[in-house]
Write a protein that holds these residues in place. Structure first.
Motif, PDB file in Angstrom:
ATOM      1  N   LEU A  97       0.829  -1.190   0.000  1.00 38.97           N
ATOM      2  CA  LEU A  97       0.000   0.000   0.000  1.00 38.97           C
ATOM      3  C   LEU A  97       0.870   1.250   0.000  1.00 38.97           C
ATOM      4  N   THR A  98       0.223   2.345  -0.302  1.00 40.30           N
ATOM      5  CA  THR A  98       0.867   3.651  -0.247  1.00 40.30           C
ATOM      6  C   THR A  98       0.346   4.391   0.971  1.00 40.30           C
ATOM      7  N   ILE A  99       1.229   4.946   1.759  1.00 37.86           N
ATOM      8  CA  ILE A  99       0.826   5.697   2.947  1.00 37.86           C
ATOM      9  C   ILE A  99       1.496   7.062   2.939  1.00 37.86           C
ATOM     10  N   TRP A 100       0.924   7.966   3.691  1.00 37.22           N
ATOM     11  CA  TRP A 100       1.504   9.304   3.878  1.00 37.22           C
ATOM     12  C   TRP A 100       1.976   9.428   5.313  1.00 37.22           C
ATOM     13  N   LEU A 101       3.131  10.022   5.490  1.00 35.14           N
ATOM     14  CA  LEU A 101       3.643  10.345   6.819  1.00 35.14           C
ATOM     15  C   LEU A 101       3.584  11.859   6.972  1.00 35.14           C
ATOM     16  N   ARG A 102       2.873  12.313   7.990  1.00 33.01           N
ATOM     17  CA  ARG A 102       2.781  13.754   8.228  1.00 33.01           C
ATOM     18  C   ARG A 102       3.269  14.056   9.632  1.00 33.01           C
ATOM     19  N   LEU A 103       4.249  14.936   9.717  1.00 36.17           N
ATOM     20  CA  LEU A 103       4.830  15.283  11.009  1.00 36.17           C
ATOM     21  C   LEU A 103       4.130  16.503  11.601  1.00 36.17           C
ATOM     22  N   LYS A 104       3.635  16.338  12.818  1.00 31.26           N
ATOM     23  CA  LYS A 104       3.083  17.457  13.578  1.00 31.26           C
ATOM     24  C   LYS A 104       3.953  17.607  14.817  1.00 31.26           C
ATOM     25  N   LEU A 105       4.723  18.661  14.852  1.00 27.88           N
ATOM     26  CA  LEU A 105       5.661  18.848  15.954  1.00 27.88           C
ATOM     27  C   LEU A 105       4.937  18.825  17.301  1.00 27.88           C
ATOM     28  N   ILE A 106       5.582  18.206  18.271  1.00 27.46           N
ATOM     29  CA  ILE A 106       5.010  18.148  19.616  1.00 27.46           C
ATOM     30  C   ILE A 106       5.612  19.282  20.426  1.00 27.46           C
ATOM     31  N   ALA A 107       4.843  20.348  20.568  1.00 31.41           N
ATOM     32  CA  ALA A 107       5.296  21.522  21.324  1.00 31.41           C
ATOM     33  C   ALA A 107       4.219  21.885  22.336  1.00 31.41           C
ATOM     34  N   ASP A 108       4.633  22.548  23.420  1.00 35.21           N
ATOM     35  CA  ASP A 108       3.690  22.955  24.455  1.00 35.21           C
ATOM     36  C   ASP A 108       2.971  24.245  24.089  1.00 35.21           C
ATOM     37  N   ALA A 109       3.653  25.139  23.394  1.00 32.89           N
ATOM     38  CA  ALA A 109       3.082  26.430  23.024  1.00 32.89           C
ATOM     39  C   ALA A 109       3.466  26.758  21.592  1.00 32.89           C
ATOM     40  N   THR A 161       0.628  24.681  32.482  1.00 36.57           N
ATOM     41  CA  THR A 161       0.471  23.963  33.756  1.00 36.57           C
ATOM     42  C   THR A 161      -0.984  23.636  34.011  1.00 36.57           C
ATOM     43  N   ARG A 162      -1.867  24.596  33.741  1.00 36.89           N
ATOM     44  CA  ARG A 162      -3.301  24.376  33.938  1.00 36.89           C
ATOM     45  C   ARG A 162      -3.811  23.260  33.029  1.00 36.89           C
ATOM     46  N   ALA A 163      -3.363  23.255  31.776  1.00 31.60           N
ATOM     47  CA  ALA A 163      -3.818  22.237  30.829  1.00 31.60           C
ATOM     48  C   ALA A 163      -3.319  20.849  31.228  1.00 31.60           C
ATOM     49  N   VAL A 164      -2.043  20.772  31.647  1.00 29.96           N
ATOM     50  CA  VAL A 164      -1.475  19.480  32.062  1.00 29.96           C
ATOM     51  C   VAL A 164      -2.185  18.952  33.300  1.00 29.96           C
ATOM     52  N   THR A 165      -2.470  19.831  34.259  1.00 33.36           N
ATOM     53  CA  THR A 165      -3.176  19.427  35.478  1.00 33.36           C
ATOM     54  C   THR A 165      -4.566  18.906  35.160  1.00 33.36           C
ATOM     55  N   SER A 166      -5.269  19.595  34.270  1.00 33.34           N
ATOM     56  CA  SER A 166      -6.618  19.162  33.876  1.00 33.34           C
ATOM     57  C   SER A 166      -6.580  17.807  33.185  1.00 33.34           C
ATOM     58  N   GLU A 167      -5.562  17.607  32.334  1.00 37.44           N
ATOM     59  CA  GLU A 167      -5.447  16.336  31.624  1.00 37.44           C
ATOM     60  C   GLU A 167      -5.148  15.194  32.585  1.00 37.44           C
ATOM     61  N   GLN A 168      -4.269  15.448  33.561  1.00 33.67           N
ATOM     62  CA  GLN A 168      -3.963  14.409  34.548  1.00 33.67           C
ATOM     63  C   GLN A 168      -5.175  14.086  35.402  1.00 33.67           C
ATOM     64  N   ALA A 169      -5.956  15.104  35.774  1.00 35.74           N
ATOM     65  CA  ALA A 169      -7.160  14.875  36.566  1.00 35.74           C
ATOM     66  C   ALA A 169      -8.174  14.053  35.790  1.00 35.74           C
ATOM     67  N   ALA A 170      -8.305  14.330  34.494  1.00 34.05           N
ATOM     68  CA  ALA A 170      -9.234  13.567  33.656  1.00 34.05           C
ATOM     69  C   ALA A 170      -8.796  12.108  33.540  1.00 34.05           C
ATOM     70  N   ASN A 171      -7.485  11.888  33.388  1.00 34.80           N
ATOM     71  CA  ASN A 171      -6.980  10.514  33.296  1.00 34.80           C
ATOM     72  C   ASN A 171      -7.198   9.756  34.603  1.00 34.80           C
ATOM     73  N   ASN A 172      -6.972  10.425  35.733  1.00 38.51           N
ATOM     74  CA  ASN A 172      -7.188   9.778  37.035  1.00 38.51           C
ATOM     75  C   ASN A 172      -8.659   9.433  37.240  1.00 38.51           C
ATOM     76  N   ALA A 173      -9.544  10.322  36.782  1.00 37.07           N
ATOM     77  CA  ALA A 173     -10.978  10.065  36.922  1.00 37.07           C
ATOM     78  C   ALA A 173     -11.392   8.855  36.093  1.00 37.07           C
ATOM     79  N   ASP A 174     -10.791   8.721  34.904  1.00 36.91           N
ATOM     80  CA  ASP A 174     -11.117   7.567  34.066  1.00 36.91           C
ATOM     81  C   ASP A 174     -10.632   6.272  34.696  1.00 36.91           C
ATOM     82  N   GLU A 175      -9.464   6.320  35.341  1.00 44.90           N
ATOM     83  CA  GLU A 175      -8.908   5.114  35.967  1.00 44.90           C
ATOM     84  C   GLU A 175      -9.724   4.690  37.186  1.00 44.90           C
ATOM     85  N   GLN A 176     -10.342   5.661  37.862  1.00 45.45           N
ATOM     86  CA  GLN A 176     -11.087   5.352  39.080  1.00 45.45           C
ATOM     87  C   GLN A 176     -12.538   4.964  38.821  1.00 45.45           C
ATOM     88  N   LYS A 177     -12.975   5.019  37.571  1.00 44.78           N
ATOM     89  CA  LYS A 177     -14.355   4.638  37.278  1.00 44.78           C
ATOM     90  C   LYS A 177     -14.522   3.142  37.524  1.00 44.78           C
TER      91      LYS A 177
END
Length: 347
Positions: free
Chosen positions: A150-162, A327-343
Protein backbone atom coordinates in the motif's frame (compact mmCIF):
# COMPACT_ATOMS: atom_id res chain seq x y z
CA UNK A 1 19.41 19.56 7.22
CA UNK A 2 16.25 20.43 5.32
CA UNK A 3 12.92 20.33 7.12
CA UNK A 4 10.38 17.91 5.64
CA UNK A 5 7.02 17.35 7.33
CA UNK A 6 5.10 15.42 4.65
CA UNK A 7 6.21 12.31 2.78
CA UNK A 8 4.49 9.76 0.57
CA UNK A 9 5.96 6.26 0.67
CA UNK A 10 5.15 2.88 -0.88
CA UNK A 11 5.51 -0.15 1.40
CA UNK A 12 5.40 -3.84 0.57
CA UNK A 13 5.36 -6.61 3.16
CA UNK A 14 7.17 -9.83 2.38
CA UNK A 15 5.38 -12.65 0.57
CA UNK A 16 5.10 -15.99 2.30
CA UNK A 17 7.46 -18.78 1.24
CA UNK A 18 6.10 -21.65 -0.84
CA UNK A 19 5.48 -25.07 0.65
CA UNK A 20 7.66 -27.92 -0.60
CA UNK A 21 6.61 -31.13 -2.35
CA UNK A 22 9.10 -33.74 -1.20
CA UNK A 23 9.34 -37.45 -0.36
CA UNK A 24 11.75 -39.29 1.86
CA UNK A 25 14.30 -41.13 -0.28
CA UNK A 26 16.65 -43.39 1.69
CA UNK A 27 18.20 -46.76 1.12
CA UNK A 28 16.19 -49.67 2.46
CA UNK A 29 13.19 -47.38 3.16
CA UNK A 30 10.71 -48.23 0.43
CA UNK A 31 7.78 -46.09 1.57
CA UNK A 32 9.32 -43.01 3.11
CA UNK A 33 6.27 -40.85 2.66
CA UNK A 34 5.95 -37.09 2.16
CA UNK A 35 8.40 -34.82 3.94
CA UNK A 36 7.97 -31.42 2.28
CA UNK A 37 8.30 -28.56 4.79
CA UNK A 38 6.21 -25.40 5.16
CA UNK A 39 7.29 -22.01 3.83
CA UNK A 40 8.21 -19.19 6.17
CA UNK A 41 6.05 -16.13 6.80
CA UNK A 42 6.88 -12.87 5.06
CA UNK A 43 8.25 -9.97 7.08
CA UNK A 44 6.04 -7.08 8.23
CA UNK A 45 6.58 -3.38 7.53
CA UNK A 46 6.53 -1.65 10.91
CA UNK A 47 6.39 2.10 11.55
CA UNK A 48 8.34 2.87 14.72
CA UNK A 49 8.74 6.10 16.67
CA UNK A 50 12.37 6.93 17.55
CA UNK A 51 13.90 9.81 19.49
CA UNK A 52 16.85 10.74 17.27
CA UNK A 53 14.81 12.21 14.40
CA UNK A 54 13.01 15.54 14.07
CA UNK A 55 12.13 15.57 10.36
CA UNK A 56 11.04 13.21 7.58
CA UNK A 57 14.01 14.10 5.36
CA UNK A 58 15.00 10.40 5.13
CA UNK A 59 12.00 9.83 2.86
CA UNK A 60 12.71 12.66 0.43
CA UNK A 61 14.83 10.60 -1.97
CA UNK A 62 13.77 7.04 -1.15
CA UNK A 63 10.08 6.21 -1.11
CA UNK A 64 9.92 2.43 -1.72
CA UNK A 65 10.42 0.00 1.15
CA UNK A 66 10.02 -3.78 1.16
CA UNK A 67 10.24 -6.39 3.87
CA UNK A 68 12.00 -9.69 3.27
CA UNK A 69 10.18 -12.58 1.64
CA UNK A 70 9.69 -15.83 3.55
CA UNK A 71 12.04 -18.68 2.61
CA UNK A 72 10.54 -21.67 0.77
CA UNK A 73 10.15 -24.97 2.60
CA UNK A 74 12.49 -27.87 1.81
CA UNK A 75 12.60 -31.64 2.00
CA UNK A 76 13.23 -33.59 5.20
CA UNK A 77 10.42 -31.56 6.84
CA UNK A 78 12.56 -28.42 6.85
CA UNK A 79 10.44 -25.30 7.26
CA UNK A 80 11.58 -22.06 5.65
CA UNK A 81 12.75 -19.16 7.79
CA UNK A 82 10.49 -16.16 8.32
CA UNK A 83 11.38 -13.00 6.45
CA UNK A 84 12.89 -10.10 8.39
CA UNK A 85 10.65 -7.16 9.26
CA UNK A 86 11.41 -3.74 7.80
CA UNK A 87 11.35 -0.80 10.24
CA UNK A 88 10.22 2.62 8.99
CA UNK A 89 11.64 5.05 11.57
CA UNK A 90 9.75 8.29 12.21
CA UNK A 91 10.08 11.14 14.72
CA UNK A 92 7.60 11.68 17.58
CA UNK A 93 4.47 13.47 16.40
CA UNK A 94 4.17 11.64 13.08
CA UNK A 95 0.69 10.76 11.85
CA UNK A 96 0.37 7.77 9.50
CA UNK A 97 -2.33 8.44 6.90
CA UNK A 98 -3.90 6.26 4.22
CA UNK A 99 -3.47 7.14 0.55
CA UNK A 100 -6.48 9.50 0.67
CA UNK A 101 -4.55 11.66 3.20
CA UNK A 102 -7.64 11.72 5.44
CA UNK A 103 -7.91 8.29 7.08
CA UNK A 104 -5.66 8.16 10.15
CA UNK A 105 -4.00 4.77 10.54
CA UNK A 106 -1.88 5.61 13.59
CA UNK A 107 -0.47 8.51 15.58
CA UNK A 108 3.11 8.07 16.76
CA UNK A 109 3.44 10.31 19.79
CA UNK A 110 5.73 8.35 22.15
CA UNK A 111 9.24 7.02 21.60
CA UNK A 112 9.16 3.24 21.22
CA UNK A 113 5.61 3.15 19.92
CA UNK A 114 5.20 0.93 16.84
CA UNK A 115 2.49 0.10 14.32
CA UNK A 116 2.32 -2.71 11.77
CA UNK A 117 1.44 -0.87 8.57
CA UNK A 118 1.69 -3.91 6.26
CA UNK A 119 1.38 -7.54 7.32
CA UNK A 120 3.55 -10.20 5.73
CA UNK A 121 1.97 -13.12 3.90
CA UNK A 122 1.62 -16.53 5.52
CA UNK A 123 3.91 -19.32 4.36
CA UNK A 124 2.40 -22.15 2.34
CA UNK A 125 1.98 -25.67 3.70
CA UNK A 126 4.28 -28.40 2.40
CA UNK A 127 2.87 -31.72 1.23
CA UNK A 128 3.71 -33.32 4.58
CA UNK A 129 0.92 -31.18 6.01
CA UNK A 130 -1.69 -32.94 3.84
CA UNK A 131 -0.85 -36.57 4.52
CA UNK A 132 -3.67 -38.67 5.94
CA UNK A 133 -4.82 -42.27 6.13
CA UNK A 134 -6.63 -41.87 2.82
CA UNK A 135 -4.00 -39.71 1.12
CA UNK A 136 -0.64 -41.11 2.06
CA UNK A 137 1.33 -39.55 -0.80
CA UNK A 138 -0.04 -36.04 -1.40
CA UNK A 139 1.57 -34.39 -4.40
CA UNK A 140 0.51 -30.80 -3.82
CA UNK A 141 1.60 -27.97 -1.56
CA UNK A 142 0.36 -24.43 -0.96
CA UNK A 143 2.09 -21.38 -2.38
CA UNK A 144 2.91 -18.56 0.02
CA UNK A 145 0.33 -15.80 0.35
CA UNK A 146 1.31 -12.32 -0.89
CA UNK A 147 2.10 -9.66 1.67
CA UNK A 148 0.21 -6.39 1.96
CA UNK A 149 1.29 -3.53 -0.27
CA UNK A 150 0.00 0.00 0.00
CA UNK A 151 0.87 3.65 -0.25
CA UNK A 152 0.83 5.70 2.95
CA UNK A 153 1.50 9.30 3.88
CA UNK A 154 3.64 10.35 6.82
CA UNK A 155 2.78 13.75 8.23
CA UNK A 156 4.83 15.28 11.01
CA UNK A 157 3.08 17.46 13.58
CA UNK A 158 5.66 18.85 15.95
CA UNK A 159 5.01 18.15 19.62
CA UNK A 160 5.30 21.52 21.32
CA UNK A 161 3.69 22.95 24.46
CA UNK A 162 3.08 26.43 23.02
CA UNK A 163 2.89 27.89 19.53
CA UNK A 164 3.58 31.29 17.99
CA UNK A 165 1.09 32.61 15.41
CA UNK A 166 0.69 35.90 13.62
CA UNK A 167 1.08 37.70 10.32
CA UNK A 168 4.45 37.66 8.52
CA UNK A 169 7.00 39.96 10.18
CA UNK A 170 5.09 40.06 13.45
CA UNK A 171 8.28 39.31 15.38
CA UNK A 172 7.73 35.60 16.03
CA UNK A 173 11.24 34.46 15.09
CA UNK A 174 12.82 37.32 17.04
CA UNK A 175 10.81 36.35 20.11
CA UNK A 176 11.84 32.68 19.78
CA UNK A 177 15.51 33.64 19.37
CA UNK A 178 15.31 35.87 22.44
CA UNK A 179 13.74 33.36 24.83
CA UNK A 180 15.51 30.18 23.65
CA UNK A 181 18.74 28.94 22.11
CA UNK A 182 17.08 28.50 18.71
CA UNK A 183 18.58 30.45 15.83
CA UNK A 184 15.80 31.06 13.30
CA UNK A 185 16.37 33.26 10.27
CA UNK A 186 15.48 36.90 11.04
CA UNK A 187 15.12 39.63 8.41
CA UNK A 188 13.04 42.73 7.68
CA UNK A 189 10.95 41.20 4.87
CA UNK A 190 7.86 38.94 4.92
CA UNK A 191 8.04 35.14 4.87
CA UNK A 192 11.51 34.98 6.38
CA UNK A 193 10.46 31.77 8.14
CA UNK A 194 9.83 29.05 5.56
CA UNK A 195 9.59 26.08 7.92
CA UNK A 196 8.71 25.63 11.62
CA UNK A 197 11.33 26.21 14.31
CA UNK A 198 11.43 24.78 17.82
CA UNK A 199 13.03 26.19 20.93
CA UNK A 200 13.18 25.08 24.57
CA UNK A 201 12.16 27.91 26.88
CA UNK A 202 12.67 28.17 30.64
CA UNK A 203 10.29 30.25 32.74
CA UNK A 204 10.84 30.01 36.48
CA UNK A 205 11.41 26.35 37.31
CA UNK A 206 9.56 25.00 34.29
CA UNK A 207 10.80 24.21 30.78
CA UNK A 208 8.52 24.03 27.77
CA UNK A 209 8.84 23.72 24.00
CA UNK A 210 7.83 26.70 21.86
CA UNK A 211 7.06 26.33 18.13
CA UNK A 212 7.37 29.16 15.62
CA UNK A 213 5.51 28.58 12.34
CA UNK A 214 5.55 30.60 9.10
CA UNK A 215 3.25 33.62 9.10
CA UNK A 216 -0.34 33.57 7.90
CA UNK A 217 -1.94 36.04 5.54
CA UNK A 218 -5.53 36.61 4.48
CA UNK A 219 -6.71 33.73 2.29
CA UNK A 220 -4.09 31.32 3.65
CA UNK A 221 -6.73 28.56 3.97
CA UNK A 222 -7.22 28.87 0.17
CA UNK A 223 -3.49 28.59 -0.50
CA UNK A 224 -2.45 32.26 -0.38
CA UNK A 225 1.10 32.89 0.80
CA UNK A 226 2.51 29.70 2.30
CA UNK A 227 -1.03 28.46 3.00
CA UNK A 228 -2.02 26.67 6.20
CA UNK A 229 0.22 23.64 5.63
CA UNK A 230 2.29 24.36 8.74
CA UNK A 231 -0.66 24.98 11.08
CA UNK A 232 -0.68 21.26 11.87
CA UNK A 233 2.44 21.89 13.95
CA UNK A 234 0.48 23.90 16.53
CA UNK A 235 -2.49 21.50 16.74
CA UNK A 236 -0.97 19.64 19.69
CA UNK A 237 0.04 22.76 21.63
CA UNK A 238 -1.68 23.69 24.88
CA UNK A 239 -1.72 27.44 24.22
CA UNK A 240 -1.04 29.93 21.41
CA UNK A 241 0.85 33.21 21.69
CA UNK A 242 -0.64 35.52 19.07
CA UNK A 243 1.78 38.32 18.15
CA UNK A 244 0.46 41.45 16.44
CA UNK A 245 2.91 43.95 14.90
CA UNK A 246 2.49 47.31 16.65
CA UNK A 247 3.80 49.19 13.60
CA UNK A 248 0.78 48.24 11.49
CA UNK A 249 -1.89 50.84 10.90
CA UNK A 250 -4.82 48.58 11.83
CA UNK A 251 -3.78 46.15 14.55
CA UNK A 252 -7.38 45.07 15.11
CA UNK A 253 -7.75 43.87 11.51
CA UNK A 254 -4.35 42.16 11.70
CA UNK A 255 -5.58 40.20 14.71
CA UNK A 256 -8.90 39.31 13.08
CA UNK A 257 -7.17 38.13 9.87
CA UNK A 258 -5.15 35.50 11.70
CA UNK A 259 -8.14 34.43 13.79
CA UNK A 260 -10.21 33.87 10.63
CA UNK A 261 -7.49 31.68 9.15
CA UNK A 262 -7.18 29.63 12.33
CA UNK A 263 -10.92 28.95 12.41
CA UNK A 264 -11.01 28.18 8.68
CA UNK A 265 -8.24 25.60 9.14
CA UNK A 266 -9.78 23.79 12.12
CA UNK A 267 -12.51 24.76 14.54
CA UNK A 268 -10.59 23.21 17.46
CA UNK A 269 -7.59 25.40 16.65
CA UNK A 270 -9.81 28.49 16.75
CA UNK A 271 -11.01 27.49 20.22
CA UNK A 272 -7.54 26.88 21.63
CA UNK A 273 -6.44 29.03 24.57
CA UNK A 274 -4.76 32.19 23.29
CA UNK A 275 -2.54 34.89 24.76
CA UNK A 276 -2.46 38.11 22.74
CA UNK A 277 0.61 40.35 22.65
CA UNK A 278 1.43 43.57 20.82
CA UNK A 279 5.01 43.19 19.59
CA UNK A 280 7.66 45.71 18.51
CA UNK A 281 6.45 48.32 21.02
CA UNK A 282 9.96 49.82 21.09
CA UNK A 283 9.17 51.30 17.65
CA UNK A 284 6.31 53.48 18.96
CA UNK A 285 6.01 56.51 21.18
CA UNK A 286 3.94 56.28 24.36
CA UNK A 287 0.87 58.00 22.92
CA UNK A 288 0.67 55.82 19.80
CA UNK A 289 1.29 52.73 21.88
CA UNK A 290 -1.74 53.46 24.09
CA UNK A 291 -3.93 53.85 21.01
CA UNK A 292 -2.73 50.57 19.45
CA UNK A 293 -3.16 48.67 22.72
CA UNK A 294 -6.74 49.95 23.01
CA UNK A 295 -7.51 48.94 19.41
CA UNK A 296 -6.09 45.46 19.91
CA UNK A 297 -7.92 44.99 23.21
CA UNK A 298 -11.19 45.90 21.52
CA UNK A 299 -10.61 43.40 18.71
CA UNK A 300 -9.36 40.56 20.93
CA UNK A 301 -11.75 41.27 23.82
CA UNK A 302 -8.90 40.72 26.27
CA UNK A 303 -6.05 42.81 27.57
CA UNK A 304 -2.95 42.31 25.36
CA UNK A 305 0.62 42.13 26.62
CA UNK A 306 2.86 44.98 25.46
CA UNK A 307 5.98 43.21 24.26
CA UNK A 308 9.35 43.94 22.67
CA UNK A 309 11.73 41.05 22.05
CA UNK A 310 14.54 43.53 21.32
CA UNK A 311 14.34 45.54 24.54
CA UNK A 312 12.97 42.67 26.64
CA UNK A 313 9.84 44.56 27.71
CA UNK A 314 6.95 42.21 28.45
CA UNK A 315 8.92 39.08 27.55
CA UNK A 316 8.86 37.60 31.07
CA UNK A 317 5.19 38.44 31.43
CA UNK A 318 4.42 36.55 28.20
CA UNK A 319 6.52 33.54 29.22
CA UNK A 320 4.89 33.23 32.63
CA UNK A 321 1.44 33.60 31.05
CA UNK A 322 2.29 30.70 28.72
CA UNK A 323 3.63 28.66 31.65
CA UNK A 324 0.41 29.16 33.65
CA UNK A 325 -1.75 27.96 30.76
CA UNK A 326 0.47 24.95 30.07
CA UNK A 327 0.47 23.96 33.76
CA UNK A 328 -3.30 24.38 33.94
CA UNK A 329 -3.82 22.24 30.83
CA UNK A 330 -1.47 19.48 32.06
CA UNK A 331 -3.18 19.43 35.48
CA UNK A 332 -6.62 19.16 33.88
CA UNK A 333 -5.45 16.34 31.62
CA UNK A 334 -3.96 14.41 34.55
CA UNK A 335 -7.16 14.88 36.57
CA UNK A 336 -9.23 13.57 33.66
CA UNK A 337 -6.98 10.51 33.30
CA UNK A 338 -7.19 9.78 37.03
CA UNK A 339 -10.98 10.06 36.92
CA UNK A 340 -11.12 7.57 34.07
CA UNK A 341 -8.91 5.11 35.97
CA UNK A 342 -11.09 5.35 39.08
CA UNK A 343 -14.35 4.64 37.28
CA UNK A 344 -15.84 1.30 38.43
CA UNK A 345 -15.69 -1.50 35.89
CA UNK A 346 -19.04 -2.59 34.54
CA UNK A 347 -19.58 -5.68 32.39
Amino acid sequence: MKFLDLAKIYIKAGDGGNGCIGFRREKFIEFGGPDGGDGGNGGDVIVQCVDNLNTLIDYRYQQHFKAQRGIDGAGKNRAGANGEDFIVKVPPGTVVLAEDQETVLAEMTEVGQSFVAAHGGNGGFGNAHFKSATNQAPRHANPGRPGDELTIWLRLKLIADAGLVGLPNAGKSTFLATVSAAKPKIADYPFTTLHPNLGVVRAGDRDFVLADIPGLIEGAHEGAGLGTRFLGHVERTQVLLHLVDATQEDVGEAYRTVRRELKAYALDLGKKKEIVALSKIDSLDAETLEVRLAELQKAARKKPIALSAVSGAGVKEALFALTREITRAVTSEQAANNADEQKPWRP
